[in-house]
Design a protein around this motif. Structure first.
Motif, short mmCIF file in Angstrom:
data_model
loop_
_atom_site.label_atom_id
_atom_site.label_comp_id
_atom_site.label_asym_id
_atom_site.label_seq_id
_atom_site.Cartn_x
_atom_site.Cartn_y
_atom_site.Cartn_z
N THR A 218 8.46 3.89 3.14
CA THR A 218 8.26 2.16 3.91
C THR A 218 7.34 1.67 3.05
OG1 THR A 218 8.60 3.12 5.94
CG2 THR A 218 7.53 1.11 5.71
N ILE A 219 6.14 2.34 2.68
CA ILE A 219 5.02 1.63 1.65
C ILE A 219 5.37 1.20 0.33
CG2 ILE A 219 2.57 2.01 0.75
CD1 ILE A 219 1.91 3.72 3.31
N HIS B 157 9.51 -0.19 0.76
CA HIS B 157 9.79 -1.13 1.89
C HIS B 157 11.19 -0.66 2.76
CE1 HIS B 157 6.85 -3.63 -0.25
NE2 HIS B 157 7.59 -3.80 -1.26
#
Length: 365
Positions: free
Chosen positions: A308-309, A312
């Motif tokens: 996610t970091i 994305h």
């Protein structure tokens, strides 16, 4: 009241550490595994996403970073009274055979996993990879005399469910351009890799206790260095025999983010895998092969956050639930190890108290 600080945890006749120090070593190796595995998987995904396609290079890079372990090995003080290597030439032959067999198994396992990553969607790959816990439990029972408890079984079931949920939470689309035969090959290779990896960890545990008779962490590093050396030689042979080495120049030039990024991706992937592998082998030495596999499986729950970091990727409720289940399963396994150590402390204390009782009193009882 029992003092955990003064209680010794015996890993071998010549390597004993205090209770707190043992937990510190375990925490450090868990950190190595978590950080190394997460970084290596993300970098591997980046390699394929940016037009990388060499199967044997992806296999080779998983062990080619082993020379960096020579630095901590040189800095690790050796015991003046005990050598970490057997003095008997016959024993040296057995040790060499152990490194050779484990190195070949490691190379084969890396190749099988590379095929799985290439042909399978992430959800299928993750789901099949979770089966290594079941394989490891079977091998640990027969090879390492593992005793199953309710907490251990709970941990294995919960972690397997967590991996399944994590897999379901990913995209269900099949990779473009993959035929049915290639898809079936990916499933078979990933399943085989799970079994081989579980066997590899159990054999490492047997090697530490029966052949190497580990006394220091230098033995752990030597295990990682020598097995990685053998695996690297085997993988290099595969790269040369396949002819894929001829395409590496074009692959570097056509890498989407440039040649420099290509080189750095490979370098840091190799370093990350060595950090991860050192944590894996260290946990096998300190605790057991199954514990190391439990941590590795629980580490899968970190990947959605990292993805996610970095990439994305969307975070949904299924992934959040999978991470909570992974933490629960990991915590129950840790608690079982804590209980085992407490029972050992009580047993040692009771034996010590009996030893202090005068023989006449013992005979009267």
């Amino acid at each position: 009241m029992l003092s955990c600080d003064r209680t010794m945890v015996e890993l071998s006749p010549n390597f004993k550490v205090t209770h707190k120090r043992w937990w510190l070593f375990v925490a450090l190796n868990i950190s190595f595994l978590l950080v190394g595995q997460t970084a290596a998987v993300l970098l591997g995904r980046f390699y394929y996403a940016e037009s990388g396609s060499s199967l044997f290079l992806a296999t080779l890079i998983q062990t080619a970073g082993f020379p960096i372990l020579c630095i901590p090995l040189i800095l690790t003080p050796s015991s003046p009274d005990n050598s970490t290597a057997p003095s008997d030439p016959v024993d040296k032959k057995y040790v060499t055979l152990v490194y050779l067999c484990l190195g070949v198994l490691l190379a084969g396992d890396n190749l099988l996993y590379s095929v799985g990553v290439m042909y399978l969607p992430s959800f299928t790959y993750s789901l099949i990879r979770a089966t290594q816990l079941a394989f490891n439990a079977i091998f640990s029972y027969f090879l390492n005399s593992l005793k199953f408890t309710a907490l251990i079984l709970n941990s294995l079931v919960v972690l397997t469910i967590s991996s399944g949920l994590l897999a379901i939470g990913n995209s269900l689309s099949t990779p473009a351009g993959v035929s049915r035969l290639e898809y079936a090959m990916g499933v078979l290779c990933t399943l085989s890799a799970s079994a081989v990896y579980a066997l590899l960890l159990s054999l490492m545990q047997v090697s530490f206790h029966k052949v190497l008779k580990a006394e220091t962490f230098a033995v752990v590093m030597k295990m990682q260095i020598y097995t990685s050396l053998i695996a690297t030689i085997v993988s290099m042979g595969g790269l040369l025999a396949s002819g894929q080495w001829r395409d590496l120049g074009n692959e570097m030039e056509n890498f989407d983010t440039g040649p420099a990024s290509y080189v750095m991706t490979l370098v840091w992937t190799g370093i990350s895998w060595q950090i991860c592998s050192f944590g894996v082998v260290g946990l096998v030495f300190l605790v057991s092969s199954l514990f190391s596999n439990v941590v590795s499986t629980a580490a899968l729950s970190v990947l959605p956050i990292a993805s996610t970091i970095v990439f994305h990727d969307p975070m949904n409720g299924v992934k959040a639930l999978a991470m909570l289940l992974a933490l629960w399963g990991f915590a129950t396994y840790l608690f079982q190890n804590y209980l085992d150590q407490r029972r050992g402390i009580i047993s040692q204390t009771n034996n010590s108290d009996i030893a202090k009782v005068p023989s006449c009193v013992v005979s009267m009882t």
